[in-house]
Scaffold this motif. Structure first.
Motif, PDB file in Angstrom:
ATOM      1  N   LEU A 195      13.861   0.273  -4.699  1.00  0.00           N
ATOM      2  CA  LEU A 195      13.268   1.357  -5.485  1.00  0.00           C
ATOM      3  C   LEU A 195      11.779   1.281  -5.208  1.00  0.00           C
ATOM      4  CD1 LEU A 195      15.183   0.756  -8.808  1.00  0.00           C
ATOM      5  CD2 LEU A 195      15.627   2.530  -7.119  1.00  0.00           C
ATOM      6  N   HIS A 196      11.205   2.387  -4.841  1.00  0.00           N
ATOM      7  CA  HIS A 196       9.859   2.401  -4.282  1.00  0.00           C
ATOM      8  C   HIS A 196       9.100   3.603  -4.822  1.00  0.00           C
ATOM      9  CE1 HIS A 196       6.817   2.492  -1.080  1.00  0.00           C
ATOM     10  NE2 HIS A 196       7.250   3.683  -0.703  1.00  0.00           N
ATOM     11  N   ALA A 197       7.940   3.356  -5.416  1.00  0.00           N
ATOM     12  CA  ALA A 197       7.049   4.435  -5.858  1.00  0.00           C
ATOM     13  C   ALA A 197       5.862   4.430  -4.899  1.00  0.00           C
ATOM     14  CB  ALA A 197       6.592   4.206  -7.289  1.00  0.00           C
ATOM     15  N   PRO A 198       5.831   5.352  -3.945  1.00  0.00           N
ATOM     16  CA  PRO A 198       4.838   5.283  -2.879  1.00  0.00           C
ATOM     17  C   PRO A 198       3.390   5.392  -3.341  1.00  0.00           C
ATOM     18  CG  PRO A 198       6.135   7.291  -2.703  1.00  0.00           C
ATOM     19  CD  PRO A 198       6.740   6.476  -3.794  1.00  0.00           C
ATOM     20  N   ARG A 199       3.118   6.163  -4.365  1.00  0.00           N
ATOM     21  CA  ARG A 199       1.751   6.256  -4.919  1.00  0.00           C
ATOM     22  C   ARG A 199       1.796   7.071  -6.198  1.00  0.00           C
ATOM     23  NH1 ARG A 199       1.592   9.061  -0.195  1.00  0.00           N
ATOM     24  NH2 ARG A 199       1.393  11.309  -0.326  1.00  0.00           N
ATOM     25  N   THR A 200       0.746   7.000  -6.963  1.00  0.00           N
ATOM     26  CA  THR A 200       0.650   7.749  -8.212  1.00  0.00           C
ATOM     27  C   THR A 200       0.908   9.230  -7.956  1.00  0.00           C
ATOM     28  OG1 THR A 200      -0.964   6.169  -9.041  1.00  0.00           O
ATOM     29  CG2 THR A 200      -0.873   8.298 -10.156  1.00  0.00           C
ATOM     30  N   GLY A 201       1.736   9.815  -8.794  1.00  0.00           N
ATOM     31  CA  GLY A 201       2.038  11.228  -8.676  1.00  0.00           C
ATOM     32  C   GLY A 201       3.276  11.536  -7.848  1.00  0.00           C
ATOM     33  N   ARG A 202       3.778  10.560  -7.092  1.00  0.00           N
ATOM     34  CA  ARG A 202       4.985  10.760  -6.303  1.00  0.00           C
ATOM     35  C   ARG A 202       6.175  10.203  -7.062  1.00  0.00           C
ATOM     36  NH1 ARG A 202       4.663  10.524  -0.559  1.00  0.00           N
ATOM     37  NH2 ARG A 202       6.908  10.778  -0.727  1.00  0.00           N
ATOM     38  N   GLN A 203       7.345  10.775  -6.837  1.00  0.00           N
ATOM     39  CA  GLN A 203       8.552  10.306  -7.499  1.00  0.00           C
ATOM     40  C   GLN A 203       9.048   9.001  -6.878  1.00  0.00           C
ATOM     41  OE1 GLN A 203      11.642  13.117  -8.037  1.00  0.00           O
ATOM     42  NE2 GLN A 203      10.354  14.534  -9.155  1.00  0.00           N
ATOM     43  N   VAL A 204       9.746   8.236  -7.692  1.00  0.00           N
ATOM     44  CA  VAL A 204      10.367   7.009  -7.209  1.00  0.00           C
ATOM     45  C   VAL A 204      11.454   7.374  -6.210  1.00  0.00           C
ATOM     46  CG1 VAL A 204      11.741   5.006  -7.897  1.00  0.00           C
ATOM     47  CG2 VAL A 204       9.838   5.759  -9.334  1.00  0.00           C
TER      48      VAL A 204
END
Length: 50
Positions: free
Chosen positions: A21-30
């Protein structure tokens, strides 16, 4: 975040079968992505199981 390994800039959760599970950066979905595409292998510092 400081750790015994130096500066940690990203944390992911292992989802099984080589995926995280990866959240690439603030504002992007997991996302659920392949472990080897979540970050460069040279940046990997370790893993633990609670």
């Amino acid at each position: 975040m400081r750790s015994p390994y130096g500066f940690i800039y990203h944390v992911g959760l292992y989802a099984g079968e080589g995926r995280v599970l990866h959240a690439p950066r603030t504002g992007r979905q997991v996302e659920v992505v392949a472990l080897d595409s979540a970050m460069p292998a040279s940046d990997y510092r370790g893993a633990t199981r609670a």
